[in-house]
Design a protein around this motif. Structure first.
Motif, mmCIF file in Angstrom:
data_model
loop_
_atom_site.group_PDB
_atom_site.id
_atom_site.type_symbol
_atom_site.label_atom_id
_atom_site.label_comp_id
_atom_site.label_asym_id
_atom_site.label_seq_id
_atom_site.Cartn_x
_atom_site.Cartn_y
_atom_site.Cartn_z
ATOM 1 N N PHE A 207 -29.464 58.069 -18.589
ATOM 2 C CA PHE A 207 -28.819 59.275 -19.096
ATOM 3 C C PHE A 207 -27.792 58.926 -20.164
ATOM 4 O O PHE A 207 -27.687 59.613 -21.185
ATOM 5 C CB PHE A 207 -28.149 60.040 -17.953
ATOM 6 C CG PHE A 207 -28.986 61.187 -17.442
ATOM 7 C CD1 PHE A 207 -28.877 62.444 -17.996
ATOM 8 C CD2 PHE A 207 -29.887 60.990 -16.410
ATOM 9 C CE1 PHE A 207 -29.662 63.493 -17.546
ATOM 10 C CE2 PHE A 207 -30.675 62.032 -15.942
ATOM 11 C CZ PHE A 207 -30.561 63.293 -16.510
ATOM 12 N N ARG A 208 -27.032 57.871 -19.934
ATOM 13 C CA ARG A 208 -26.042 57.473 -20.942
ATOM 14 C C ARG A 208 -26.720 57.149 -22.259
ATOM 15 O O ARG A 208 -26.278 57.574 -23.330
ATOM 16 C CB ARG A 208 -25.253 56.253 -20.458
ATOM 17 C CG ARG A 208 -24.120 55.850 -21.424
ATOM 18 C CD ARG A 208 -23.551 54.497 -21.063
ATOM 19 N NE ARG A 208 -24.520 53.436 -21.256
ATOM 20 C CZ ARG A 208 -24.851 52.934 -22.446
ATOM 21 N NH1 ARG A 208 -24.292 53.403 -23.567
ATOM 22 N NH2 ARG A 208 -25.733 51.978 -22.545
ATOM 23 N N ASN A 213 -29.177 58.798 -27.821
ATOM 24 C CA ASN A 213 -30.459 58.837 -28.546
ATOM 25 C C ASN A 213 -31.341 59.954 -27.989
ATOM 26 O O ASN A 213 -32.347 59.691 -27.330
ATOM 27 C CB ASN A 213 -31.180 57.490 -28.397
ATOM 28 C CG ASN A 213 -30.363 56.315 -28.864
ATOM 29 O OD1 ASN A 213 -30.228 56.071 -30.051
ATOM 30 N ND2 ASN A 213 -29.792 55.570 -27.916
ATOM 31 N N PRO A 214 -30.986 61.228 -28.257
ATOM 32 C CA PRO A 214 -31.648 62.342 -27.574
ATOM 33 C C PRO A 214 -32.925 62.875 -28.215
ATOM 34 O O PRO A 214 -33.638 63.651 -27.589
ATOM 35 C CB PRO A 214 -30.566 63.433 -27.609
ATOM 36 C CG PRO A 214 -29.857 63.184 -28.926
ATOM 37 C CD PRO A 214 -29.850 61.674 -29.077
ATOM 38 N N PRO A 235 -28.054 69.842 -24.713
ATOM 39 C CA PRO A 235 -27.889 68.387 -24.806
ATOM 40 C C PRO A 235 -27.705 67.775 -23.415
ATOM 41 O O PRO A 235 -27.066 68.364 -22.541
ATOM 42 C CB PRO A 235 -26.614 68.229 -25.645
ATOM 43 C CG PRO A 235 -26.524 69.492 -26.442
ATOM 44 C CD PRO A 235 -27.078 70.569 -25.547
ATOM 45 N N LEU A 236 -28.300 66.608 -23.199
ATOM 46 C CA LEU A 236 -28.175 65.941 -21.903
ATOM 47 C C LEU A 236 -26.722 65.558 -21.639
ATOM 48 O O LEU A 236 -25.989 65.192 -22.558
ATOM 49 C CB LEU A 236 -29.048 64.697 -21.875
ATOM 50 C CG LEU A 236 -30.558 64.930 -21.966
ATOM 51 C CD1 LEU A 236 -31.286 63.606 -22.160
ATOM 52 C CD2 LEU A 236 -31.074 65.624 -20.722
ATOM 53 N N GLY A 237 -26.325 65.637 -20.386
ATOM 54 C CA GLY A 237 -24.959 65.292 -20.009
ATOM 55 C C GLY A 237 -24.905 64.041 -19.157
ATOM 56 O O GLY A 237 -25.652 63.918 -18.183
ATOM 57 N N TYR A 238 -24.049 63.088 -19.549
ATOM 58 C CA TYR A 238 -23.866 61.854 -18.788
ATOM 59 C C TYR A 238 -22.573 61.953 -17.985
ATOM 60 O O TYR A 238 -21.478 62.028 -18.549
ATOM 61 C CB TYR A 238 -23.821 60.650 -19.727
ATOM 62 C CG TYR A 238 -23.450 59.344 -19.037
ATOM 63 C CD1 TYR A 238 -24.219 58.849 -17.996
ATOM 64 C CD2 TYR A 238 -22.330 58.619 -19.443
ATOM 65 C CE1 TYR A 238 -23.893 57.653 -17.366
ATOM 66 C CE2 TYR A 238 -21.996 57.419 -18.831
ATOM 67 C CZ TYR A 238 -22.764 56.946 -17.783
ATOM 68 O OH TYR A 238 -22.439 55.772 -17.158
#
Length: 314
Positions: A207-208, A213-214, A235-238
């Protein structure tokens, strides 16, 4: 007695940890909890041996695989099983395409190469695919980076009689699987989709990396859904405190008879690496069976286990 599948893994992170621990657990317990297909073409869940592993972390290189899978930043829970030493030292992974011959030589004896490194490194994924092709090994790309979606590369694997599976596994019971099922149910019941969104948060190193790099991951998630033009991907959340857990939120807004409003909100919480292992166990056996039967290219039975199989957008 059927010969066990010899697998090499790229990436000694949480997904590999969940897979290696799970193989030991199922061999020792004999139970079928969490198993989708106990046997595939004669191959059981315990009929897999990891014979090589590649990583770039200096802390993991040189360590036995069964030790390296528990080193930070790995944070997947320990499963209740005895884990004997594998006698598989972690080998230094490739840095660029110039190291393809070295990695190909290290694959001697393996049948399947499982690429389970973080997404967002397409050149690395493609270089490992070249190493597999050179070594005469089946290749599985579990990441969102486009490998099997390259028609020319697929043709080369087909010509060599080598399976090429990818791209981006659909987790055993992950956000994409649940979202896809709900959107299809909506259509089957005659409702009209107005809008939908998906939010994903997790605490693993993958995830990080995906936060940084999404791009390929977002497209791959959209590839897995019907009516993707009406779906928004946040957007992905870390969030490190989630550790190996993934938390997802789904919203669907639709119209029923007479334009009446239908609204659905779902929260999903799963152990993300375990969801990957539950699919990788099938992909490995599918790849090995295809290889042993001389079927190169993309096995049809792998398609439903992927977000972005050949023919989808890159």
């Amino acid at each position: 007695m059927i010969e066990r599948v010899k697998v090499a893994v790229v990436g000694v992170g949480n997904n590999t940890s969940a897979l290696v621990q799970g193989l030991a657990l199922y061999r020792q317990s004999g139970n079928l909890v969490g198993i989708r297909r106990p046997v595939i073409d004669g191959l059981g869940v315990g009929d897999i041996d990891v014979v090589a592993a590649f990583a770039t972390s200096a802390e993991k290189v040189g360590r036995d695989l069964t030790e390296a899978i528990f080193l930070p930043p790995n944070n997947v829970p320990r499963l209740p099983c005895d884990l004997p030493k594998a006698d598989v030292p972690v080998t230094k992974g490739l840095v660029d395409a110039s190291e393809v011959p070295r990695v190909a030589a290290a694959l001697a004896g393996a049948e399947v190469l499982l690429y389970s490194a973080p997404s967002g490194r397409p050149e690395t994924a493609q270089a490992y695919a070249e190493a597999a092709l050179t070594a005469g090994v089946a290749f599985i790309n579990t990441t969102a980076d486009p490998v099997a979606r390259d028609p020319r590369r697929m043709e080369r694997f087909e010509a060599a009689g080598l399976p090429l599976i990818g791209d981006d596994l659909a987790s055993q019971f992950g956000t994409s699987v649940v979202h896809n099922a709900l959107l299809r149910l909506l259509k089957e019941r005659g409702l009209t989709l107005v809008s939908s969104y998906q939010v994903n948060m997790g605490g693993t190193e993958d995830f990080r990396n995906l936060v940084e790099n999404p791009n390929t991951k977002k497209q791959s998630k959209l590839n897995a859904l019907p009516d993707a033009d009406k779906v928004e991907m946040a957007p992905l959340g870390y969030l490190p405190h989630l550790r190996s857990q993934k938390v997802a939120h789904l919203n669907i807004e639709a119209q029923g008879w007479g334009g009446t409003v239908v609204s659905l909100d779902v929260k999903l919480k799963v152990d993300d690496p375990s969801g990957a292992a539950g699919v990788n166990i099938d992909l490995i056996r599918i790849a090995a069976s295809a290889l042993r039967n001389g079927h190169g290219g993309h096995p049809a039975q792998a398609t439903s286990l992927l977000k972005s199989p050949p023919g989808t957008a890159t």
